[in-house]
Structures are given as structure tokens and as C-alpha cells.
Design a protein around this motif. Structure first.
Motif, mmCIF file in Angstrom:
data_model
loop_
_atom_site.group_PDB
_atom_site.id
_atom_site.type_symbol
_atom_site.label_atom_id
_atom_site.label_comp_id
_atom_site.label_asym_id
_atom_site.label_seq_id
_atom_site.Cartn_x
_atom_site.Cartn_y
_atom_site.Cartn_z
ATOM 1 N N ILE A 109 0.848 -1.201 0.000
ATOM 2 C CA ILE A 109 0.000 0.000 0.000
ATOM 3 C C ILE A 109 0.881 1.247 0.000
ATOM 4 O O ILE A 109 0.637 2.197 -0.738
ATOM 5 C CB ILE A 109 -0.954 -0.008 1.225
ATOM 6 N N TYR A 110 1.940 1.208 0.798
ATOM 7 C CA TYR A 110 2.873 2.338 0.880
ATOM 8 C C TYR A 110 3.566 2.571 -0.463
ATOM 9 O O TYR A 110 3.721 3.710 -0.904
ATOM 10 C CB TYR A 110 3.901 2.042 1.984
ATOM 11 N N THR A 111 3.965 1.478 -1.135
ATOM 12 C CA THR A 111 4.618 1.580 -2.441
ATOM 13 C C THR A 111 3.675 2.175 -3.472
ATOM 14 O O THR A 111 4.060 3.063 -4.245
ATOM 15 C CB THR A 111 5.106 0.193 -2.911
ATOM 16 N N VAL A 112 2.421 1.708 -3.483
ATOM 17 C CA VAL A 112 1.413 2.246 -4.405
ATOM 18 C C VAL A 112 1.194 3.735 -4.135
ATOM 19 O O VAL A 112 1.131 4.548 -5.062
ATOM 20 C CB VAL A 112 0.081 1.463 -4.278
ATOM 21 N N TYR A 113 1.138 4.096 -2.858
ATOM 22 C CA TYR A 113 0.964 5.498 -2.465
ATOM 23 C C TYR A 113 2.132 6.351 -2.967
ATOM 24 O O TYR A 113 1.936 7.435 -3.526
ATOM 25 C CB TYR A 113 0.834 5.579 -0.937
ATOM 26 N N LEU A 114 3.355 5.842 -2.795
ATOM 27 C CA LEU A 114 4.532 6.571 -3.262
ATOM 28 C C LEU A 114 4.531 6.733 -4.778
ATOM 29 O O LEU A 114 4.898 7.790 -5.296
ATOM 30 C CB LEU A 114 5.816 5.849 -2.826
ATOM 31 N N LEU A 115 4.107 5.682 -5.479
ATOM 32 C CA LEU A 115 4.034 5.760 -6.942
ATOM 33 C C LEU A 115 3.016 6.798 -7.375
ATOM 34 O O LEU A 115 3.254 7.560 -8.321
ATOM 35 C CB LEU A 115 3.682 4.395 -7.533
ATOM 36 N N GLN A 116 1.893 6.865 -6.695
ATOM 37 C CA GLN A 116 0.859 7.865 -7.013
ATOM 38 C C GLN A 116 1.372 9.275 -6.742
ATOM 39 O O GLN A 116 1.145 10.190 -7.545
ATOM 40 C CB GLN A 116 -0.410 7.598 -6.199
ATOM 41 N N VAL A 117 2.070 9.444 -5.634
ATOM 42 C CA VAL A 117 2.648 10.748 -5.293
ATOM 43 C C VAL A 117 3.675 11.152 -6.356
ATOM 44 O O VAL A 117 3.690 12.304 -6.804
ATOM 45 C CB VAL A 117 3.278 10.722 -3.881
#
Length: 59
Positions: free
Chosen positions: A45-53
Motif C-alpha cells: 500500500i505504501y509503495t502504491v501510495y509513493l508511486l501515485q505521489v
């Protein structure tokens, strides 16, 4: 007959002790696997969030 009963109950006790030991090990292993899975989920979830950011800041 008495000797047989003693041996039989002893093996039964050994069997139950072995089962208890295995279920304890299995329980610890399952708890560990759940913690690892939870950690992977949070990390995902954190990785997906970072990719979106990162995608958002590129725009």
C-alpha cells in the motif's frame, strides 16, 4: 495386561504431547506468517501510495 495398559497410556500421553508440541509450533509459524503478510500488505500500500505521489508530482 496391566503392563500393556501402562505402555498404552504412556504412548497415548507421548502422542498427545507430540500433537501439542506440533500445534504450538504451527501456531507460532502461522502467527509469524500473518505478521509477514501484514507487513507485505502495508509495504505494498505504501509503495502504491509513493508511486501515485511520484506520478502526481510529475504532472
Amino acid at each position: 495386561m496391566t503392563f500393556f495398559n501402562i505402555c498404552h497410556s504412556n504412548s497415548l500421553f507421548t502422542y498427545f504431547a507430540t500433537v501439542a508440541r506440533f500445534s504450538l509450533i504451527y501456531g507460532i509459524y502461522t502467527a509469524h506468517s500473518l505478521q509477514v503478510a501484514q507487513f507485505k500488505l502495508i509495504y505494498g500500500i505504501y509503495t502504491v501510495y509513493l508511486l501515485q505521489v511520484a506520478q502526481f508530482s510529475l504532472i
